[in-house]
Write a protein that holds these residues in place. Structure first.
Motif, PDB file in Angstrom:
ATOM      1  N   GLY A  55       3.884  14.341  -5.610  1.00  0.00           N
ATOM      2  CA  GLY A  55       4.380  13.148  -6.276  1.00  0.00           C
ATOM      3  C   GLY A  55       5.285  12.276  -5.438  1.00  0.00           C
ATOM      4  N   ALA A  56       5.481  12.617  -4.154  1.00  0.00           N
ATOM      5  CA  ALA A  56       6.313  11.776  -3.292  1.00  0.00           C
ATOM      6  C   ALA A  56       5.587  10.470  -2.984  1.00  0.00           C
ATOM      7  N   VAL A  57       6.275   9.337  -3.162  1.00  0.00           N
ATOM      8  CA  VAL A  57       5.685   8.012  -2.960  1.00  0.00           C
ATOM      9  C   VAL A  57       6.319   7.364  -1.747  1.00  0.00           C
ATOM     10  N   SER A  58       5.480   6.830  -0.840  1.00  0.00           N
ATOM     11  CA  SER A  58       5.996   6.108   0.318  1.00  0.00           C
ATOM     12  C   SER A  58       5.170   4.852   0.530  1.00  0.00           C
ATOM     13  N   VAL A  59       5.846   3.747   0.844  1.00  0.00           N
ATOM     14  CA  VAL A  59       5.168   2.488   1.162  1.00  0.00           C
ATOM     15  C   VAL A  59       4.739   2.548   2.619  1.00  0.00           C
ATOM     16  N   ILE A  60       3.435   2.338   2.871  1.00  0.00           N
ATOM     17  CA  ILE A  60       2.960   2.427   4.253  1.00  0.00           C
ATOM     18  C   ILE A  60       2.520   1.074   4.811  1.00  0.00           C
ATOM     19  N   VAL A  88       0.859  -1.173   0.000  1.00  0.00           N
ATOM     20  CA  VAL A  88       0.000   0.000   0.000  1.00  0.00           C
ATOM     21  C   VAL A  88       0.901   1.230   0.000  1.00  0.00           C
ATOM     22  N   ARG A  89       0.645   2.129  -0.941  1.00  0.00           N
ATOM     23  CA  ARG A  89       1.496   3.308  -1.092  1.00  0.00           C
ATOM     24  C   ARG A  89       0.683   4.580  -0.929  1.00  0.00           C
ATOM     25  N   ARG A  90       1.320   5.591  -0.362  1.00  0.00           N
ATOM     26  CA  ARG A  90       0.722   6.918  -0.285  1.00  0.00           C
ATOM     27  C   ARG A  90       1.480   7.829  -1.240  1.00  0.00           C
ATOM     28  N   VAL A  91       0.697   8.632  -2.002  1.00  0.00           N
ATOM     29  CA  VAL A  91       1.294   9.553  -2.970  1.00  0.00           C
ATOM     30  C   VAL A  91       0.838  10.962  -2.614  1.00  0.00           C
ATOM     31  N   SER A  92       1.773  11.856  -2.405  1.00  0.00           N
ATOM     32  CA  SER A  92       1.439  13.236  -2.060  1.00  0.00           C
ATOM     33  C   SER A  92       1.112  14.024  -3.322  1.00  0.00           C
ATOM     34  N   PRO A  93       0.453  15.186  -3.208  1.00  0.00           N
ATOM     35  CA  PRO A  93       0.190  16.014  -4.395  1.00  0.00           C
ATOM     36  C   PRO A  93       1.459  16.387  -5.147  1.00  0.00           C
TER      37      PRO A  93
END
Length: 746
Positions: free
Chosen positions: A487-492, A480-485
């Motif tokens: 464009g930063a991608v982080s696996v949560i 599951v990944r979070r993407v900021s406006p």
């Protein structure tokens, strides 16, 4: 010589000697004598490349010796200006059903007199795959059974009051009440299958077989708004009718209604009952009327005692729901519901006095919006095709157009951007050099890349816009990944099984994820697996949450394909939909918008089709979003010491008043009169605390139906606190209820 065309098919049926005994009952219902028989006949799929409407198929439906016929349809495709025309050979009555009208009729035809109908299919200009599939016929036969009336003779006479109508198929009476055009009937007459009301009903045949008015005098019942059938004095129903084949409501066409009176009749007053009771010969279930003496009005604390009207006016089966009319004023004082007279002149018939408190509350409640069309006017479908795989559909014209701008390899899912005015598309790079990407697509097709995920994650499958302005993406590597406006991608988090779709639960702030293995998982906003809500669902392809009920809607590849699941994991309801691939719950109506194959269809939560959008040529839908659908959406950092903006958008109600509600619990509620619309008042609602957070949460929407409020977050507010927000817009009797968003302080 007959003017019927020569019959070349073997699908005609012969009516057998099929009779159903009618047993006497206190409630005066008289279902028409009929039976339903399978009737399978389908056209081929036809294209029309010309610039004019063309007849592409016709079929004679003939059921020898039938008194009347109704058609039911299994499937159809009526793109553009295509339509079906049905004509009765007996009296020439016609009905025209285009795509919108077909959905409004559930889909089926009006009732037609006679034993033969010509069905013609017309294809609109530049349309493809036009087709029609007949499923069954409802066949009317001669009635049986013995009538019962008050006293030794039937004293009813034929009448033509334009305010009353026949309610089928259950066999009751209804009538237009008050200037808003609602229909009243008995509560025990509600709950029938796809009811229709008929005005200006002609005489039956000499044998008593029902005859039907032309389609312009027939109307579907859109909603049964309220009603109970708890015996004399406690038996009433309120309905909302749709429009006829000429797009008129009953009130518009009949131009007449009953004025309601809540003054008790006097001892010497007379009561008129007008309705569609059974009788012998040509008067069977046609409009008749009779005047008789008022006898008593009940008394006592109970509903049955306090609101029971009694009178000695002739009625028979089929009169249930008739207006109880005060003859002196010609105003309705009650709803006829039960028989009780005897042939020796004793006893009395009964109805419900309109002063009934529960009835009055229901009658004066705001009239809800009928099912569909879906707000706010445009749908966006993603497509697994190889070109122009983002399609916008206008829900008012049913027109579709590709949203161009770039070459997509596979648009797997679509959601809204943070500005609520453009789309975000999840593209899966399945071949060549195309990447797994999250794309922003403006309404004019302008496209930009928000984030790229690389080719090692096995494809990206689902995306949803979070309450904090970030997107959550699920992929084939189970992460599951979070993407900021930015464009930063982080696996949560990492989940068990291959994840296929994700949505946000606005009640809890958590995520709901479905897997190819048939699991429905609840995941925290930090990515931790909290619990398995349900399993054994089959390969799941879509998920959303209903803001009106809090239930979870899951799309699966194995039937039943559309499942409504409680938070405890129990199946609440389900229905089948071949090739189902995605779902979006309309926040304004609570209806389900489901993609399937090359189309999208709006359903009620129990599976009744409302409106179908498509087919769209070349489309294989994978996901769906209602453009600009977030009636309440938020933007901001959601950090202590900042302001978090909340946008209200009700495009169908410019200039309307709006009111917002905040809660520190799970579901804020907004009180309207004595009722709470859609959302429950939360017991944790704390005005003194919430009042320090809120600014400009009530006012008037602008000309576009929008407004902006602000949540003022104090510098000392605790991180992790979730503030929930919802809103209503109200304009006259119309109400719109928003989705609920939750803002978690970070």
């Amino acid at each position: 010589m007959s003017d019927r065309p020569v019959r070349t098919t073997t699908s005609a049926l012969v009516v057998a000697l099929w009779l159903a005994a009618f047993g006497a009952a206190t409630a005066q219902v008289k279902a028409p004598d009929s039976f339903e028989a399978p009737y399978r006949k389908a056209s081929t799929k036809v294209d029309n490349s010309t610039n004019e409407v063309r007849m592409v198929w016709q079929h004679l439906v003939e059921i020898p010796y039938a008194g009347w016929l109704q058609l039911k349809f299994a499937d159809y495709a009526l793109p553009g200006s295509s339509y079906v025309e049905i004509t009765s050979f007996k009296d020439g009555a016609k009905q025209r059903l285009d795509r919108a009208m077909m959905q409004r009729w559930f889909p089926r035809s009006a009732y037609f007199n006679g034993d033969a109908l010509m069905v013609r299919l017309f294809a609109g200009p530049d349309t493809t795959d036009v087709h029609l599939d007949l499923a069954a016929t409802v066949v009317g036969v001669a009635p049986t059974g013995k009538d019962t009336i008050c006293g030794p003779t039937d004293d009813r006479v034929n009448s033509n009051d334009p305010r009353t109508c026949r309610l089928l198929p259950i066999g009751c009476t209804a009538w237009i009440a008050t200037p808003n055009g609602l229909l009243l009937t008995a509560g025990h007459c509600l709950g029938g299958s796809n009811p229709i009301v008929q005005f200006n009903v002609p005489q039956s045949t000499s044998g008593g077989t029902l005859q039907h008015p032309p389609p312009q005098d027939q109307y579907t019942v859109l909603q049964e708004l309220a009603g109970v059938g708890n015996g004399t004095g406690c038996d009433w129903g309120i309905m909302l009718a749709g429009t006829n084949s000429q797009n008129q409501t009953p009130l518009q066409r009949q131009n007449a209604f009953f004025v309601l009176r809540t003054v008790a009749p006097g001892a010497s007053d007379t009561i008129r009952i007008t309705g569609y009771g059974s009788a012998s010969g040509s008067r069977n279930q046609t409009q008749k009327t009779h005047i008789g003496p008022f006898t008593t009005l009940g008394n006592g604390a109970s509903c049955n005692g306090a609101y029971r009207l009694q009178y000695q006016t002739d009625t028979t089966g089929g009169n249930s729901g008739s207006p109880v009319i005060d003859e002196a004023t010609n105003q309705a004082i009650g709803i006829h519901t039960h028989g009780g007279c005897n042939s020796n002149g004793s006893g009395a018939n009964s109805g419900t006095f309109l002063l009934n408190a529960d009835f009055q509350r229901a009658l004066n409640a705001p009239i809800p919006q009928p099912p569909g069309p879906l707000a706010p006017g445009h749908l966006v479908l993603s497509d697994e095709g190889t070109f122009d795989s983002l399609v916008q559909i206008d829900t008012s014209t049913f027109g579709s157009q590709p949203i161009s701008g770039r070459f997509y390899t596979r648009a797997n899912a679509v959601t809204m951007a943070t500005d609520n005015s453009s789309m975000v598309v999840l593209q899966s790079g399945t071949f060549g050099t195309f990447a797994n990407e999250l794309l922003s697509v403006a309404n004019n097709g302008a496209t930009s890349t928000i984030a790229t995920f690389g080719s090692s994650i096995g494809g990206v499958h689902g995306v949803d816009l979070g309450q904090d302005g970030n997107w959550v993406v699920v992929a084939g590597d189970n992460q599951v990944r979070r993407v900021s406006p930015a464009g930063a991608v982080s696996v949560i988090g990492t989940l068990p099984g291959t994840t296929n779709a994700v949505t946000h639960d606005h009640e809890t702030g958590n995520l709901l994820v479905v897997t190819t293995g048939g699991q429905l998982l609840e995941v925290s906003h930090t990515g931790a697996l909290l619990r398995t809500v349900a399993s054994g669902l089959g390969q799941a392809a879509g998920v959303d949450v209903s803001p009106t009920t809090g239930h979870i809607v899951v799309i699966t590849s194995s039937g039943p394909h559309v499942r409504t699941i409680s938070r405890a994991g129990a199946t609440v309801s389900s229905f089948s939909l071949t090739n189902a691939s995605g779902v979006k719950v309309d926040d304004s109506t609570g209806n389900y918008l489901c993609t399937h194959g090359d189309a999208a269809t709006a359903f009620t939560p129990t599976g009744t089709a409302i409106t179908s959008y498509g087919p769209v040529r070349g489309l294989t839908a994978t996901g769906i979003e209602i453009y600009g659908s977030r009636a309440v959406s938020g933007r901001g950092s959601a950090q202590p010491g900042t302001n978090y903006s909340v946008d209200f958008a009700f495009p169908s109600m410019p200039g309307a008043n709006y009111q917002g509600a905040l809660s520190l619990g799970q579901r804020p509620g907004i009180s309207v009169g004595s009722d709470t619309i859609h959302l429950r008042i939360d017991t944790l609602f704390n005005l003194s605390l919430v009042g320090t957070f809120v600014s400009n949460f009530a006012g008037t929407l602008d000309g576009a139906g929008t407004a902006t409020g602000a949540i003022v977050i104090p510098a000392g507010a605790p991180v992790g606190l979730t503030i929930y927000c919802a809103a209503i817009a109200f304009q006259g009797s119309q109400l719109r209820v928003s989705n609920t968003i939750g803002v978690t302080l970070r």
